[in-house]
Design an enzyme around this catalytic site. Sequence first.
Site: not given
Ligand code: 15L
Length: 262
Positions: A51-52, A111, A34, A75, A136, A174, A165
């Site tokens: 650091d990625l 995500s 990390d 994130s 993102y 949500r 989430s």
């Molecule tokens: C994500 O991808 C985020 O990393 C997280 O913090 C939340 O915001 C989640 O989505 C979400 O949309 O609930």
Amino acid sequence: MIYNRILLTGAAGLLGTELRKRLTPKVKFLRSTDIASMADAAPNEELVQADLGDISAAKNLVRDIEAIVHFGGISKDADFESIHRVNIAGFHSLYEAARSAGVKRVVFSSSVHAIGFYDQTQTIDSGVPARPDSNYGVAKAFGENLAQLFWDKHGLETVSLRIGSCEAKPSTRRHLLTWLSFDDMWQLVERSLTVPRVGHTIIYGASNNRASFWDNRFASHIGYRPKDSADDYQDDIFAADPQPSREDVVNRLQGGIFAKQA
Ligand code: 15L
């Protein structure tokens, strides 16, 4: 688990911390990395602060590794330069290094934000075109495409988990649709590291939520059977927010607030 030498990225994050606890008893060797510092290495664990976005770091991270649980990177939404440096160029370097080092499989935390512009009334499977809701989300869609390329061209397998989430408990309307418990998240990662062949599979990461807008039928071979459900928290959530408005993007689009114009 068919892999014994694992790299975990994002190890100091909320989900990374859960994964460290659960991976160390299951594998011979875990390298946790990390950008933030991490404490208390397990006897079979190596901690590497990196650091990625530093593209020279990747080679060192993947040395002698069989599989990567890739939960690192930025994130949340951010300016494009930062997202590009870490979640696009950095992820590409990690895949290139992984391929050169002979890594067999990646479990990638994609995500909901890769498909965040779908309406909450639409049921979608993992074959629908990406509809990112933010920089993102664009990078998550890029990550899924990168995974597809490395599978098609180089035989490096990936399970892309489109995580909703993932929090200790659901707390919003949500979340009744998107919540993923820590235990179900772990089941997804464990299944992704156990199933003999995955190619590139995209699977939605949500618990057994009755109102879910996701259909995981294309990923049934993973054998994911969620045990938890946001439904158990419904009464408290309804009481706290009795009249949600569809005028509010949070209640209209799958990506929620990320889809709001900056
Ligand atoms: C994500 O991808 C985020 O990393 C997280 O913090 C939340 O915001 C989640 O989505 C979400 O949309 O609930």
